[in-house]
Scaffold this motif. Sequence first.
Motif, PDB file in Angstrom:
ATOM      1  N   PHE A 219     -19.732  32.924 120.812  1.00 32.55           N
ATOM      2  CA  PHE A 219     -20.038  31.589 121.471  1.00 32.55           C
ATOM      3  C   PHE A 219     -18.785  30.551 120.832  1.00 32.55           C
ATOM      4  N   ALA A 220     -18.468  30.688 119.570  1.00 29.85           N
ATOM      5  CA  ALA A 220     -17.464  29.865 119.025  1.00 29.85           C
ATOM      6  C   ALA A 220     -16.118  30.072 119.589  1.00 29.85           C
ATOM      7  N   VAL A 221     -15.602  31.210 119.598  1.00 27.79           N
ATOM      8  CA  VAL A 221     -14.562  31.540 120.185  1.00 27.79           C
ATOM      9  C   VAL A 221     -14.222  31.094 121.686  1.00 27.79           C
ATOM     10  N   ASP A 222     -15.351  31.182 122.330  1.00 31.40           N
ATOM     11  CA  ASP A 222     -15.621  30.804 123.731  1.00 31.40           C
ATOM     12  C   ASP A 222     -15.471  29.134 123.878  1.00 31.40           C
ATOM     13  N   GLN A 223     -15.911  28.370 122.999  1.00 25.45           N
ATOM     14  CA  GLN A 223     -15.694  27.190 122.635  1.00 25.45           C
ATOM     15  C   GLN A 223     -14.127  26.704 122.640  1.00 25.45           C
ATOM     16  N   LEU A 224     -13.933  27.294 121.476  1.00 26.11           N
ATOM     17  CA  LEU A 224     -12.230  27.101 121.296  1.00 26.11           C
ATOM     18  C   LEU A 224     -11.441  27.468 122.356  1.00 26.11           C
ATOM     19  N   ARG A 225     -11.640  28.344 122.973  1.00 23.99           N
ATOM     20  CA  ARG A 225     -10.866  28.905 124.314  1.00 23.99           C
ATOM     21  C   ARG A 225     -10.939  27.744 125.538  1.00 23.99           C
ATOM     22  N   ARG A 226     -12.238  27.167 125.518  1.00 22.27           N
ATOM     23  CA  ARG A 226     -12.289  26.239 126.344  1.00 22.27           C
ATOM     24  C   ARG A 226     -11.432  25.113 126.227  1.00 22.27           C
ATOM     25  N   CYS A 227     -11.141  24.790 124.921  1.00 24.19           N
ATOM     26  CA  CYS A 227     -10.459  23.550 124.221  1.00 24.19           C
ATOM     27  C   CYS A 227      -8.820  23.823 124.511  1.00 24.19           C
ATOM     28  N   THR A 228      -8.556  24.832 124.757  1.00 21.76           N
ATOM     29  CA  THR A 228      -7.069  25.082 124.740  1.00 21.76           C
ATOM     30  C   THR A 228      -6.622  25.064 126.373  1.00 21.76           C
ATOM     31  N   SER A 229      -5.290  24.441 126.487  1.00 28.96           N
ATOM     32  CA  SER A 229      -5.055  24.093 127.680  1.00 28.96           C
ATOM     33  C   SER A 229      -3.513  23.965 127.512  1.00 28.96           C
ATOM     34  N   ASN A 230      -2.724  24.783 128.236  1.00 26.47           N
ATOM     35  CA  ASN A 230      -1.057  24.677 128.046  1.00 26.47           C
ATOM     36  C   ASN A 230      -0.558  24.775 126.782  1.00 26.47           C
ATOM     37  N   GLY A 231      -1.185  25.716 126.158  1.00 25.18           N
ATOM     38  CA  GLY A 231      -0.545  26.285 124.792  1.00 25.18           C
ATOM     39  C   GLY A 231      -0.908  25.178 123.569  1.00 25.18           C
ATOM     40  N   GLN A 232      -1.860  24.149 124.125  1.00 23.40           N
ATOM     41  CA  GLN A 232      -2.174  23.320 123.022  1.00 23.40           C
ATOM     42  C   GLN A 232      -3.836  23.225 122.886  1.00 23.40           C
ATOM     43  N   MET A 233      -4.367  22.874 121.818  1.00 23.87           N
ATOM     44  CA  MET A 233      -5.774  22.683 121.607  1.00 23.87           C
ATOM     45  C   MET A 233      -6.199  21.318 121.524  1.00 23.87           C
ATOM     46  N   ASP A 234      -7.029  20.859 122.306  1.00 25.21           N
ATOM     47  CA  ASP A 234      -7.626  19.337 122.233  1.00 25.21           C
ATOM     48  C   ASP A 234      -8.616  19.127 121.198  1.00 25.21           C
ATOM     49  N   GLU A 235      -8.048  18.496 120.190  1.00 28.24           N
ATOM     50  CA  GLU A 235      -8.900  17.955 118.716  1.00 28.24           C
ATOM     51  C   GLU A 235     -10.169  17.645 119.137  1.00 28.24           C
ATOM     52  N   HIS A 236     -10.185  16.418 120.242  1.00 26.75           N
ATOM     53  CA  HIS A 236     -11.513  15.953 120.400  1.00 26.75           C
ATOM     54  C   HIS A 236     -12.539  16.929 121.132  1.00 26.75           C
ATOM     55  N   CYS A 237     -11.900  17.802 121.942  1.00 25.38           N
ATOM     56  CA  CYS A 237     -12.667  18.999 122.521  1.00 25.38           C
ATOM     57  C   CYS A 237     -13.425  19.676 121.188  1.00 25.38           C
ATOM     58  N   VAL A 238     -12.539  20.118 120.387  1.00 25.87           N
ATOM     59  CA  VAL A 238     -13.150  20.994 119.042  1.00 25.87           C
ATOM     60  C   VAL A 238     -14.133  20.210 118.560  1.00 25.87           C
ATOM     61  N   LYS A 239     -13.885  18.860 118.254  1.00 23.07           N
ATOM     62  CA  LYS A 239     -14.867  17.844 117.548  1.00 23.07           C
ATOM     63  C   LYS A 239     -16.438  18.104 118.310  1.00 23.07           C
ATOM     64  N   ARG A 240     -16.116  17.987 119.614  1.00 21.91           N
ATOM     65  CA  ARG A 240     -17.384  18.173 120.326  1.00 21.91           C
ATOM     66  C   ARG A 240     -17.925  19.164 120.371  1.00 21.91           C
ATOM     67  N   SER A 241     -17.277  20.361 120.285  1.00 22.00           N
ATOM     68  CA  SER A 241     -17.695  21.792 120.169  1.00 22.00           C
ATOM     69  C   SER A 241     -18.392  22.053 118.934  1.00 22.00           C
ATOM     70  N   ILE A 242     -18.025  21.275 117.868  1.00 24.42           N
ATOM     71  CA  ILE A 242     -18.794  21.662 116.471  1.00 24.42           C
ATOM     72  C   ILE A 242     -20.422  21.427 116.669  1.00 24.42           C
ATOM     73  N   GLY A 243     -20.628  20.286 117.482  1.00 25.32           N
ATOM     74  CA  GLY A 243     -22.004  20.020 117.577  1.00 25.32           C
ATOM     75  C   GLY A 243     -22.823  20.934 118.369  1.00 25.32           C
ATOM     76  N   PHE A 244     -22.179  21.497 119.614  1.00 26.12           N
ATOM     77  CA  PHE A 244     -22.692  22.403 120.396  1.00 26.12           C
ATOM     78  C   PHE A 244     -22.747  23.571 119.658  1.00 26.12           C
ATOM     79  N   THR A 245     -21.815  24.034 118.898  1.00 23.25           N
ATOM     80  CA  THR A 245     -21.788  25.367 118.097  1.00 23.25           C
ATOM     81  C   THR A 245     -22.990  25.347 117.010  1.00 23.25           C
ATOM     82  N   MET A 246     -23.045  24.322 116.316  1.00 20.35           N
ATOM     83  CA  MET A 246     -24.248  24.174 115.223  1.00 20.35           C
ATOM     84  C   MET A 246     -25.696  24.289 115.842  1.00 20.35           C
TER      85      MET A 246
END
Length: 123
Positions: free
Chosen positions: A83-110
Amino acid sequence: MNTTLAILIISALALVQASTFPGSDEDYSAWPAATLAESPHPHSSNWPCDVGHFPAAYALMHKVDKRLERIDNEDTKKRIEDFAVDQLRRCTSNGQMDEHCVKRSIGFTMSFIHHQKTQANRL
C-alpha cells in the motif's frame, strides 16, 4: 461501521493537517548524506529503488518502517508495504516526487495501517 469509517477519515485528515503546522515537519534531509557513505541506497531494504531514492519519500518510509517493527504478521506487513509503495508511486511524475502528495499519503497510509491492525486483531 459508519462511525468507525468516519473516525478513520477524521483521524487521517487530522494527521494531514498536523503535518502542515510550522515546526511539525521532521527533518529527513540529513538522511541521504548520513547513509550514502554506508551504501548506495539510503533507504531501508523494504523499499524498491524506484521510490526509495527520493528524499521526499523518507518521511513516509520512516513512519511505515517504525510501524512495521511492531507488527508480527508477515501477511499484514506485506499488505502495508505494498500500500505504501503504491502511494509513493502515485506521487511520482516525470522522475520527480511531489512532496505535498507524500505528506497527504502519510495520513492515508497511517489510516490503512490502523485498519489492517484492527482486522488482524479480529481474526
